[in-house]
Enzyme design. Structure first.
Site, PDB file in Angstrom:
ATOM      1  N   GLY A  89      22.114 -18.276 -28.212  1.00  0.00           N
ATOM      2  CA  GLY A  89      21.912 -18.071 -29.511  1.00  0.00           C
ATOM      3  C   GLY A  89      23.108 -17.633 -30.408  1.00  0.00           C
ATOM      4  N   GLU A  90      24.330 -17.789 -29.718  1.00  0.00           N
ATOM      5  CA  GLU A  90      25.595 -17.499 -30.122  1.00  0.00           C
ATOM      6  C   GLU A  90      26.423 -18.757 -30.501  1.00  0.00           C
ATOM      7  OE1 GLU A  90      27.172 -13.529 -29.278  1.00  0.00           O
ATOM      8  OE2 GLU A  90      25.467 -13.087 -28.240  1.00  0.00           O
TER       9      GLU A  90
END
Length: 330
Positions: A128-129
């Site tokens: 997600g990053e």
């Protein structure tokens, strides 16, 4: 009440003059930066770590670097309620500052990493990053020819791998220290460095407002975890310790250094201003849960006391030198 009363007595001389000196010693700055024996700081390692920190090629998209979320011009945060990750999607938590982490005993909002070396690759590989798996990260760095001499100078006995990348990033972050603020000047004996209002705020901070219970030491944090009654379903450290009641909805105590430059606040950005944060504590938390810290009690601060507390918090902000961004290797 007895703790606050005894504090007030010890804080004042018999003639009514505030006795700050003894209390201020609790907040003295350290004289050196702790470094692990297997990853001592050198100029070459700092430069390599800084270059990696600001290189967006350490992400799958080639546009997110560590410095995208930890912006030196935003007190090493991003100024957003919650971070933005891969695919421009909002993350679940606010980006914490990376200031003064050399002394931290637990990292991330939930404390899942014990050292900067352990923490460094977490955001890079998180889907997600930055969404860059370790193997692809190493392949990318290997393909950038100018990185090899930087690694050779910084870690001459080690290969270019995930360990040396993490170590270099950790060395750089360990050196990100907030400078001396007006509070430190006052602590050093300059009575004119802070206002009378801020001095009263310091007394409140250590007394009636009870802030110093968790915001300790020169960094103003106990590096521990507390549920302070912030609304939301994120269980924080409770996701790691599901069977420990007091860890549910508990998050790491953030440093208060340079805090007035880091709005919004709390792990989810739910408090837009320091005034809002003060009110959160004044009412004893906005959500009452079984896990709510026993320290969270209504404070009954007056409007004037809230202003004094705010004035003190602003004395913790330093005027740090601008960061010179590195030239990225090609």
């Amino acid at each position: 009440m007895s703790q606050v009363a005894s504090f007030t007595v010890s804080f004042v001389y018999g003639n009514g003059t505030p006795d700050y000196r003894q209390l201020l010693k609790q907040y003295e700055r350290p004289t050196s930066i702790p470094n692990p024996a297997d990853n001592l700081s050198t100029p070459e390692r700092v430069q390599l770590g800084k270059t990696l920190f600001f290189d967006p090629r350490l992400s799958a998209s080639n546009w997110i670097s560590c410095g995208t979320c930890h912006n030196p011009f935003l007190s090493w945060g991003d100024g957003l309620p919650k971070g933005i990750g891969h695919g421009m999607k909002e993350l679940g938590r606010r980006t914490p500052t990376v200031l003064n982490l050399a002394w931290a005993s637990a990292l991330f909002w939930d404390g899942r990493a014990a050292t900067l070396e352990e923490q460094a690759l977490g955001p890079i590989v998180a889907p997600g990053e930055m969404n860059l798996p370790v193997r692809k990260m190493i392949d990318k760095l290997d393909a950038i020819g100018a990185y090899k001499p930087l690694f050779d100078k910084a870690y001459p006995q080690e290969p270019l791998n995930e360990k040396s990348v993490a170590k270099a990033l950790a060395v750089f972050q360990r050196g990100l220290i907030s400078g001396k603020a007006s509070f430190d000047q006052w602590m050093g004996g300059d009575e004119s460095a802070v206002s009378a209002e801020a001095k009263r705020g310091f007394e409140l901070f250590n007394g009636k407002a009870n802030c110093a219970q968790c915001h300790k030491s020169w960094r103003f944090t106990d590096d521990s975890f507390h549920d302070v009654g912030v609304p939301g379903g994120d269980r924080g450290r409770g996701t790691l310790f599901k069977n420990i009641p007091v860890m549910q909805f508990a998050f790491r105590t953030p440093t208060l250094r340079n805090v007035d430059h880091r709005a919004p606040y709390m792990h989810n950005g739910s408090e837009k201003s320091l005034e809002g944060v003060i009110e959160l504590y004044n009412v004893g938390g906005r959500v009452k849960r079984p896990s709510l810290s026993a320290l969270m009690k209504p404070l009954n601060l007056s409007t004037q006391e809230k202003l004094e507390l705010l004035a003190f918090l602003k004395t913790l902000t330093s005027k740090d030198a601008p960061v010179e961004l590195p030239v990225l290797p090609r």
